[in-house]
Design an enzyme around this catalytic site. Sequence first.
Site, PDB file in Angstrom:
ATOM      1  CG  HIS A   1      -1.637  -1.268   1.475  1.00 24.05           C
ATOM      2  ND1 HIS A   1      -2.647  -1.699   0.658  1.00 24.05           N
ATOM      3  CD2 HIS A   1      -1.487  -2.237   2.427  1.00 24.05           C
ATOM      4  CE1 HIS A   1      -3.111  -2.866   1.097  1.00 24.05           C
ATOM      5  NE2 HIS A   1      -2.416  -3.209   2.164  1.00 24.05           N
TER       6      HIS A   1
ATOM      7  CB  SER B   1      -0.566   0.453  -4.297  1.00 23.00           C
ATOM      8  OG  SER B   1      -1.033   0.675  -2.997  1.00 23.00           O
TER       9      SER B   1
ATOM     10  CB  SER C   1      -4.390   0.724  -0.432  1.00 21.11           C
ATOM     11  OG  SER C   1      -3.384   0.220  -1.286  1.00 21.11           O
TER      12      SER C   1
ATOM     13  CG  ASP D   1       0.717  -5.901   2.349  1.00 24.12           C
ATOM     14  OD1 ASP D   1       0.013  -6.884   2.632  1.00 24.12           O
ATOM     15  OD2 ASP D   1       0.532  -4.774   2.857  1.00 24.12           O
TER      16      ASP D   1
ATOM     17  CD  GLU E   1       3.506  -5.280   6.435  1.00 27.17           C
ATOM     18  OE1 GLU E   1       4.750  -5.421   6.398  1.00 27.17           O
ATOM     19  OE2 GLU E   1       2.942  -4.486   7.196  1.00 27.17           O
TER      20      GLU E   1
ATOM     21  CG  ASN F   1       1.045 -11.608   9.601  1.00 25.37           C
ATOM     22  OD1 ASN F   1       0.476 -10.525   9.700  1.00 25.37           O
ATOM     23  ND2 ASN F   1       0.527 -12.730  10.082  1.00 25.37           N
TER      24      ASN F   1
ATOM     25  CE  LYS G   1       1.809  -7.003   9.529  1.00 26.97           C
ATOM     26  NZ  LYS G   1       0.418  -7.402   9.303  1.00 26.97           N
TER      27      LYS G   1
ATOM     28  CG  ASP H   1      -0.146  -4.022  10.872  1.00 24.03           C
ATOM     29  OD1 ASP H   1      -1.325  -4.276  10.611  1.00 24.03           O
ATOM     30  OD2 ASP H   1       0.673  -3.662  10.004  1.00 24.03           O
ATOM     31  CG  ASN H   2      -2.131  -8.400  11.740  1.00 23.90           C
ATOM     32  OD1 ASN H   2      -1.229  -7.612  11.439  1.00 23.90           O
ATOM     33  ND2 ASN H   2      -2.209  -9.602  11.239  1.00 23.90           N
TER      34      ASN H   2
ATOM     35  CB  CYS I   1      -7.821  -3.634  12.726  1.00 20.12           C
ATOM     36  SG  CYS I   1      -7.004  -4.342  11.269  1.00 20.12           S
TER      37      CYS I   1
ATOM     38  CG  HIS J   1      -4.339  -8.894   1.500  1.00 16.06           C
ATOM     39  ND1 HIS J   1      -3.547  -7.828   1.890  1.00 16.06           N
ATOM     40  CD2 HIS J   1      -4.033  -9.142   0.211  1.00 16.06           C
ATOM     41  CE1 HIS J   1      -2.777  -7.468   0.872  1.00 16.06           C
ATOM     42  NE2 HIS J   1      -3.045  -8.254  -0.155  1.00 16.06           N
TER      43      HIS J   1
ATOM     44  CG  HIS K   1      -3.056  -0.228  10.582  1.00 17.79           C
ATOM     45  ND1 HIS K   1      -4.406  -0.400  10.421  1.00 17.79           N
ATOM     46  CD2 HIS K   1      -2.531  -1.476  10.605  1.00 17.79           C
ATOM     47  CE1 HIS K   1      -4.681  -1.691  10.363  1.00 17.79           C
ATOM     48  NE2 HIS K   1      -3.559  -2.360  10.451  1.00 17.79           N
TER      49      HIS K   1
ATOM     50  CB  SER L   1       4.352  -3.394  10.401  1.00 23.00           C
ATOM     51  OG  SER L   1       3.226  -3.502  11.217  1.00 23.00           O
TER      52      SER L   1
ATOM     53  CD  GLN M   1       8.028  -6.201   5.046  1.00 22.37           C
ATOM     54  OE1 GLN M   1       9.063  -6.619   4.532  1.00 22.37           O
ATOM     55  NE2 GLN M   1       6.842  -6.676   4.722  1.00 22.37           N
TER      56      GLN M   1
HETATM   57  P1  NAI Z   1      -6.146 -14.768  11.601  1.00 20.86           P
HETATM   58  O1  NAI Z   1      -5.863 -16.078  10.994  1.00 20.86           O
HETATM   59  O2  NAI Z   1      -5.518 -14.383  12.899  1.00 20.86           O
HETATM   60  O3  NAI Z   1      -7.719 -14.560  11.786  1.00 20.86           O
HETATM   61  C1  NAI Z   1      -8.700 -14.941  10.875  1.00 20.86           C
HETATM   62  C2  NAI Z   1      -9.838 -15.582  11.673  1.00 20.86           C
HETATM   63  O4  NAI Z   1     -10.951 -15.808  10.819  1.00 20.86           O
HETATM   64  C3  NAI Z   1      -9.436 -16.938  12.267  1.00 20.86           C
HETATM   65  O5  NAI Z   1      -9.623 -16.933  13.667  1.00 20.86           O
HETATM   66  C4  NAI Z   1     -10.370 -17.927  11.577  1.00 20.86           C
HETATM   67  O6  NAI Z   1     -10.750 -18.998  12.397  1.00 20.86           O
HETATM   68  C5  NAI Z   1     -11.546 -17.027  11.201  1.00 20.86           C
HETATM   69  N1  NAI Z   1     -12.355 -17.549  10.083  1.00 20.86           N
HETATM   70  C6  NAI Z   1     -11.957 -18.207   8.969  1.00 20.86           C
HETATM   71  N2  NAI Z   1     -12.993 -18.497   8.177  1.00 20.86           N
HETATM   72  C7  NAI Z   1     -14.102 -18.023   8.806  1.00 20.86           C
HETATM   73  C8  NAI Z   1     -15.483 -18.005   8.485  1.00 20.86           C
HETATM   74  N3  NAI Z   1     -15.936 -18.571   7.353  1.00 20.86           N
HETATM   75  N4  NAI Z   1     -16.327 -17.397   9.343  1.00 20.86           N
HETATM   76  C9  NAI Z   1     -15.879 -16.840  10.502  1.00 20.86           C
HETATM   77  N5  NAI Z   1     -14.572 -16.837  10.855  1.00 20.86           N
HETATM   78  C10 NAI Z   1     -13.696 -17.402  10.011  1.00 20.86           C
HETATM   79  O7  NAI Z   1      -5.749 -13.682  10.480  1.00 20.86           O
HETATM   80  P2  NAI Z   1      -5.540 -12.111  10.731  1.00 20.86           P
HETATM   81  O8  NAI Z   1      -4.108 -11.858  11.001  1.00 20.86           O
HETATM   82  O9  NAI Z   1      -6.566 -11.627  11.649  1.00 20.86           O
HETATM   83  O10 NAI Z   1      -5.795 -11.558   9.241  1.00 20.86           O
HETATM   84  C11 NAI Z   1      -7.081 -11.612   8.639  1.00 20.86           C
HETATM   85  C12 NAI Z   1      -7.028 -10.950   7.268  1.00 20.86           C
HETATM   86  O11 NAI Z   1      -6.743  -9.554   7.418  1.00 20.86           O
HETATM   87  C13 NAI Z   1      -5.927 -11.470   6.349  1.00 20.86           C
HETATM   88  O12 NAI Z   1      -6.411 -11.455   5.022  1.00 20.86           O
HETATM   89  C14 NAI Z   1      -4.817 -10.450   6.510  1.00 20.86           C
HETATM   90  O13 NAI Z   1      -3.932 -10.484   5.430  1.00 20.86           O
HETATM   91  C15 NAI Z   1      -5.606  -9.187   6.621  1.00 20.86           C
HETATM   92  N6  NAI Z   1      -4.982  -8.040   7.280  1.00 20.86           N
HETATM   93  C16 NAI Z   1      -5.514  -6.820   6.988  1.00 20.86           C
HETATM   94  C17 NAI Z   1      -5.035  -5.671   7.569  1.00 20.86           C
HETATM   95  C18 NAI Z   1      -5.598  -4.341   7.216  1.00 20.86           C
HETATM   96  O14 NAI Z   1      -5.019  -3.315   7.597  1.00 20.86           O
HETATM   97  N7  NAI Z   1      -6.703  -4.269   6.512  1.00 20.86           N
HETATM   98  C19 NAI Z   1      -3.927  -5.715   8.551  1.00 20.86           C
HETATM   99  C20 NAI Z   1      -3.462  -7.052   8.832  1.00 20.86           C
HETATM  100  C21 NAI Z   1      -3.987  -8.164   8.225  1.00 20.86           C
END
Ligand code: NAI
Length: 463
Positions: free
Chosen positions: A52, A75, A80, A128, A189, A214, A219, A223-224, A228, A334, A384, A392, A396
């Site tokens: 991003h 990006s 983003s 990322d 990332e 990650n 991280k 960050d996550n 958020c 993501h 963020h 984070s 990196q």
């Molecule tokens: P995580 O693996 O810690 O959490 C995902 C959760 O979703 C798990 O607990 C899992 O059991 C649950 N899950 C899976 N399928 C499901 C369903 N059908 N219904 C309900 N729950 C379900 O992963 P994390 O780190 O929380 O990342 C989640 C996403 O967010 C990833 O795609 C990651 O790349 C992205 N992300 C986005 C950020 C942003 O700024 N927008 C920052 C960091 C990560």
Amino acid sequence: MADYIIRDIALADYGRKELTIAETEMPGLMALRDEFGTDKPLRGARIAGSLHMTIQTGVLIETLVALGADVRWASCNIFSTQDHAAAAIAQAGVPVFAIKGETLAEYWAYTDRIFQFGEGTANMILDDGGDATLYILMGARVEAGETALIEKPGSEEEEALFAQIRKRLAESPGWFTAQRDAIRGVSEETTTGVHRLYDLHKKGLLPFPAINVNDSVTKSKFDNKYGCKESLVDGIRRATDTMMAGKVAVVCGYGDVGKGSAASLRGAGARVKVTEVDPICALQAAMDGYEVVTLEDVAASADIFITTTGNKDVIRIEHMREMKDMAIVGNIGHFDNEIQVAALRNHKWTNIKDQVDMIEMPSGARIILLSEGRLLNLGNATGHPSFVMSASFTNQVLAQIELWTKGDEYRPGVYILPKHLDEKVARLHLAKIGVKLTELRPDQADYIGVPVQGPYKSDHYRY
Ligand code: NAI
């Protein structure tokens, strides 16, 4: 011809002012400039960066450059980019290819551009979500004869990716293979990109070492989660100005991003419910005081729906058909496949403003869809805050130094930075917020079996 594609170079001054402010909130990155700025451990590294293109990323890019790297940037999401950040970085002489609202075809063309160093190839990837890595590895496989890989696109994204691969193959036969072979390593990332890397490695398709940034504690547990916690509600507010207090919000997924997202909505006064598939995370959610439900239970009654799972088809068309008038639907995971946006395409869309659409369902009820299902904290707001991104991005930079200077010591595979570096990243962020650390006494250190200077926890400790 200028070696960048951005919205408007006139935005550079504004971008530079915000970059200067961000530097004051990114102590980890600034400390690395102090520590390594003279030695320049990244000298010779040609980093293709796909992340991003925000103000915070600008500080990351300028840190990589200060450490000696040549950098080209795109990006990792079409919505983003902060155009003023891209302008400031382009103005400073780093080739940037990123425009907020670029098309998918442009997205993949820009991903291609980050590998086009004058000298021929990039030798490092900073990724990322894994798209830059995917582009090179898929292109090389097609070049090796696996043409079926790009025959049947399953989505608009794939259609654009496959077209770009075909274009590059036609223009420069052998390029993907040469580019792949020149890569010394990749630092990744986010959760989704890390899943992709482990999957590639399992299938024997990862030809170089990768560092999973990650899963540094500093991280994903920051960050996550805390990122958020601040940026989710920011995105919803900037998009809709809706009153959050009293509304019922559903957060799908209670991993790191889900925990931060639920806290964000609760902090804004919403009544938050959670859906989960994992009993451990479901129990955590319940014991944090959230009602754990299924989406089917609440589709018709909730006001706000947010996906945080990194999974596909979580909010499906049958759920959206049940939603009440003016329900808000968004994703902070993501990729955009968490919500079945494609299934809404044949409904009536009214664009309210950039990255906000109102869609009329067959029942007559309308839903507000944020960022067409792409991650809304970066699509509708600015992602963020700098401080958490500093943690984070310090990981990196350490990962890039490790792979660039010691890549030969790693076999292809996915690695995590050692705990002493994770603790170092945290340490670099303490003074800024006035944290005073207690020093372990030698006899206490002996008693709990850790060195006085750390690491303080075993690798399996979960924080
Ligand atoms: P995580 O693996 O810690 O959490 C995902 C959760 O979703 C798990 O607990 C899992 O059991 C649950 N899950 C899976 N399928 C499901 C369903 N059908 N219904 C309900 N729950 C379900 O992963 P994390 O780190 O929380 O990342 C989640 C996403 O967010 C990833 O795609 C990651 O790349 C992205 N992300 C986005 C950020 C942003 O700024 N927008 C920052 C960091 C990560």
